[in-house]
Scaffold this motif. Structure first.
Motif, mmCIF file in Angstrom:
data_model
loop_
_atom_site.group_PDB
_atom_site.id
_atom_site.type_symbol
_atom_site.label_atom_id
_atom_site.label_comp_id
_atom_site.label_asym_id
_atom_site.label_seq_id
_atom_site.Cartn_x
_atom_site.Cartn_y
_atom_site.Cartn_z
ATOM 1 N N VAL A 94 37.851 39.238 38.767
ATOM 2 C CA VAL A 94 39.073 39.623 39.472
ATOM 3 C C VAL A 94 39.391 38.569 40.526
ATOM 4 C CG1 VAL A 94 40.147 41.373 40.959
ATOM 5 C CG2 VAL A 94 38.616 42.076 39.099
ATOM 6 N N ASP A 95 40.634 38.166 40.603
ATOM 7 C CA ASP A 95 41.050 37.154 41.565
ATOM 8 C C ASP A 95 40.895 37.686 42.985
ATOM 9 O OD1 ASP A 95 43.257 35.729 43.289
ATOM 10 O OD2 ASP A 95 42.924 34.467 41.522
ATOM 11 N N ALA A 96 40.394 36.853 43.869
ATOM 12 C CA ALA A 96 40.132 37.265 45.255
ATOM 13 C C ALA A 96 41.397 37.682 45.989
ATOM 14 C CB ALA A 96 39.437 36.142 46.021
ATOM 15 N N SER A 97 42.554 37.234 45.503
ATOM 16 C CA SER A 97 43.805 37.550 46.199
ATOM 17 C C SER A 97 44.395 38.893 45.768
ATOM 18 C CB SER A 97 44.837 36.448 45.928
ATOM 19 O OG SER A 97 45.192 36.463 44.553
ATOM 20 N N ILE A 98 43.687 39.609 44.903
ATOM 21 C CA ILE A 98 44.232 40.869 44.373
ATOM 22 C C ILE A 98 44.585 41.853 45.489
ATOM 23 C CG2 ILE A 98 41.992 42.039 44.110
ATOM 24 C CD1 ILE A 98 43.168 43.177 41.447
ATOM 25 N N ASP A 99 45.643 42.601 45.261
ATOM 26 C CA ASP A 99 46.010 43.717 46.123
ATOM 27 C C ASP A 99 45.698 44.964 45.294
ATOM 28 O OD1 ASP A 99 47.473 45.879 47.254
ATOM 29 O OD2 ASP A 99 48.893 44.495 48.177
ATOM 30 N N LEU A 100 44.677 45.720 45.708
ATOM 31 C CA LEU A 100 44.219 46.868 44.922
ATOM 32 C C LEU A 100 45.338 47.870 44.678
ATOM 33 C CD1 LEU A 100 40.753 47.517 46.626
ATOM 34 C CD2 LEU A 100 41.201 46.353 44.456
ATOM 35 N N LEU A 101 46.243 47.948 45.632
ATOM 36 C CA LEU A 101 47.335 48.914 45.549
ATOM 37 C C LEU A 101 48.478 48.408 44.681
ATOM 38 C CD1 LEU A 101 47.055 51.499 47.177
ATOM 39 C CD2 LEU A 101 48.522 50.524 48.925
ATOM 40 N N ARG A 102 48.785 47.116 44.803
ATOM 41 C CA ARG A 102 50.064 46.625 44.282
ATOM 42 C C ARG A 102 49.996 45.637 43.130
ATOM 43 N NH1 ARG A 102 50.055 46.668 49.739
ATOM 44 N NH2 ARG A 102 51.246 48.392 50.655
ATOM 45 N N THR A 103 48.852 45.000 42.869
ATOM 46 C CA THR A 103 48.800 44.019 41.786
ATOM 47 C C THR A 103 48.830 44.728 40.440
ATOM 48 O OG1 THR A 103 47.540 42.465 43.153
ATOM 49 C CG2 THR A 103 47.482 42.120 40.774
ATOM 50 N N ALA A 104 49.866 44.451 39.651
ATOM 51 C CA ALA A 104 49.994 45.098 38.342
ATOM 52 C C ALA A 104 48.822 44.695 37.453
ATOM 53 C CB ALA A 104 51.320 44.698 37.694
ATOM 54 N N PHE A 105 48.358 45.638 36.648
ATOM 55 C CA PHE A 105 47.290 45.325 35.699
ATOM 56 C C PHE A 105 47.493 46.130 34.426
ATOM 57 C CE2 PHE A 105 45.657 49.134 37.649
ATOM 58 C CZ PHE A 105 44.836 49.747 36.705
ATOM 59 N N THR A 106 46.827 45.676 33.368
ATOM 60 C CA THR A 106 46.941 46.342 32.077
ATOM 61 C C THR A 106 45.600 46.970 31.723
ATOM 62 O OG1 THR A 106 48.533 44.678 31.408
ATOM 63 C CG2 THR A 106 47.543 45.992 29.651
ATOM 64 N N PRO A 107 45.567 48.297 31.526
ATOM 65 C CA PRO A 107 44.318 48.937 31.135
ATOM 66 C C PRO A 107 43.775 48.297 29.861
ATOM 67 C CG PRO A 107 45.949 50.597 31.677
ATOM 68 C CD PRO A 107 46.658 49.270 31.677
ATOM 69 N N LEU A 108 42.459 48.246 29.762
ATOM 70 C CA LEU A 108 41.736 47.742 28.596
ATOM 71 C C LEU A 108 41.723 46.230 28.452
ATOM 72 C CD1 LEU A 108 42.880 50.356 25.927
ATOM 73 C CD2 LEU A 108 40.924 50.464 27.472
ATOM 74 N N SER A 109 42.486 45.503 29.263
ATOM 75 C CA SER A 109 42.459 44.058 29.053
ATOM 76 C C SER A 109 42.317 43.240 30.319
ATOM 77 C CB SER A 109 43.711 43.605 28.296
ATOM 78 O OG SER A 109 44.849 43.851 29.079
ATOM 79 N N SER A 110 42.666 43.800 31.487
ATOM 80 C CA SER A 110 42.635 42.976 32.690
ATOM 81 C C SER A 110 41.260 43.008 33.357
ATOM 82 C CB SER A 110 43.686 43.454 33.684
ATOM 83 O OG SER A 110 43.287 44.701 34.221
ATOM 84 N N ALA A 111 41.031 42.005 34.198
ATOM 85 C CA ALA A 111 39.762 41.948 34.935
ATOM 86 C C ALA A 111 39.621 43.153 35.872
ATOM 87 C CB ALA A 111 39.677 40.643 35.722
ATOM 88 N N LEU A 112 40.720 43.569 36.507
ATOM 89 C CA LEU A 112 40.643 44.728 37.401
ATOM 90 C C LEU A 112 40.208 45.959 36.621
ATOM 91 C CD1 LEU A 112 40.968 46.167 40.108
ATOM 92 C CD2 LEU A 112 43.378 46.523 39.557
ATOM 93 N N ASP A 113 40.738 46.123 35.408
ATOM 94 C CA ASP A 113 40.356 47.285 34.621
ATOM 95 C C ASP A 113 38.884 47.221 34.238
ATOM 96 O OD1 ASP A 113 41.385 49.777 33.367
ATOM 97 O OD2 ASP A 113 40.481 48.825 31.620
ATOM 98 N N LYS A 114 38.385 46.024 33.952
ATOM 99 C CA LYS A 114 36.960 45.899 33.632
ATOM 100 C C LYS A 114 36.114 46.298 34.844
ATOM 101 C CE LYS A 114 37.377 42.316 30.077
ATOM 102 N NZ LYS A 114 38.815 41.979 30.097
ATOM 103 N N ALA A 115 36.593 45.937 36.048
ATOM 104 C CA ALA A 115 35.882 46.338 37.264
ATOM 105 C C ALA A 115 35.922 47.857 37.429
ATOM 106 C CB ALA A 115 36.482 45.645 38.487
ATOM 107 N N LEU A 116 37.072 48.471 37.109
ATOM 108 C CA LEU A 116 37.170 49.932 37.203
ATOM 109 C C LEU A 116 36.229 50.607 36.210
ATOM 110 C CD1 LEU A 116 41.041 50.351 37.556
ATOM 111 C CD2 LEU A 116 39.332 50.797 39.323
ATOM 112 N N ASP A 117 35.929 49.910 35.103
ATOM 113 C CA ASP A 117 34.983 50.464 34.126
ATOM 114 C C ASP A 117 33.587 50.590 34.722
ATOM 115 O OD1 ASP A 117 36.725 50.756 32.005
ATOM 116 O OD2 ASP A 117 36.318 48.764 31.190
ATOM 117 N N VAL A 118 33.214 49.641 35.578
ATOM 118 C CA VAL A 118 31.836 49.636 36.078
ATOM 119 C C VAL A 118 31.697 50.271 37.455
ATOM 120 C CG1 VAL A 118 31.178 47.636 34.699
ATOM 121 C CG2 VAL A 118 31.984 47.297 37.039
ATOM 122 N N LEU A 119 32.793 50.337 38.207
ATOM 123 C CA LEU A 119 32.725 50.956 39.534
ATOM 124 C C LEU A 119 32.948 52.447 39.408
ATOM 125 C CD1 LEU A 119 34.953 48.418 41.490
ATOM 126 C CD2 LEU A 119 32.511 48.755 41.820
#
Length: 177
Positions: A138-163
């Motif tokens: 996940v890019d360090a500049s991410i905004d957890l609230l506002r950065t758009a992401f796509t379930p199943l394919s983005s790095a943020l979603d992969k982090a949500l899988d493990v957190l």
């Protein structure tokens, strides 16, 4: 001399907890008015025309068959933008409220919620999670609230899988594993 139609005022975003949430998103405004829309592949768009900021969001339904209710929040500054609803945004809202996000949503006393408060709590949570987020790409500049992401394919979603965020209802202490 007809008045032009008012510009639509919307929020869009993704509701996911490792997988897209199947269900609905309800947005509640500072005066207690609410509107509910369906989630399509974890995505939502809700028209908040005539509603009063700030807003709290509740996504409810199922994730991989498991009942899930998660929250997020937005201020007037976020209108016509992207607002994610994830276990991490739920934690941001809980931290602002000093109690469970669901109680904050139900209680409706969030009229004083400020953009600064949202940013401070979102940044604080991101700082705590950054080593894990970056390890997941996940890019360090991410905004957890506002950065758009796509379930199943983005790095943020992969982090949500493990957190996994769990909150002890007795102490309101959240644990992230």
């Amino acid at each position: 001399a007809s008045n032009p139609p008012a510009a639509s005022v919307t929020f869009s975003g993704t509701a996911a907890a490792g997988l897209p949430l199947v269900g609905t998103v309800t947005v509640k405004d500072a005066k207690g008015a609410s509107k509910t829309v369906p989630l399509v592949d974890g995505k939502y768009t809700v028209d908040v025309s005539g509603m009063t900021a700030p807003f709290v969001f509740r996504a409810e339904g199922t994730v991989a068959g498991e009942r899930t209710v998660i929250h997020s929040a937005a201020t007037a500054a976020d209108v016509n933008g992207n607002i994610n609803i994830t276990p991490l945004t739920d934690l941001v809202v809980s931290n602002i409220a000093g109690r469970l996000a669901s109680q904050y949503f139900d209680g409706g006393e969030f009229a004083s919620l400020s953009a600064d408060e949202l940013k401070a709590e979102s940044d604080a949570l991101k700082a705590k999670l950054l080593p894990v987020l970056q390890a997941m790409g996940v890019d360090a500049s991410i905004d957890l609230l506002r950065t758009a992401f796509t379930p199943l394919s983005s790095a943020l979603d992969k982090a949500l899988d493990v957190l996994r965020v769990s909150v002890d209802p007795a102490t309101n202490v959240a644990t992230i594993t």
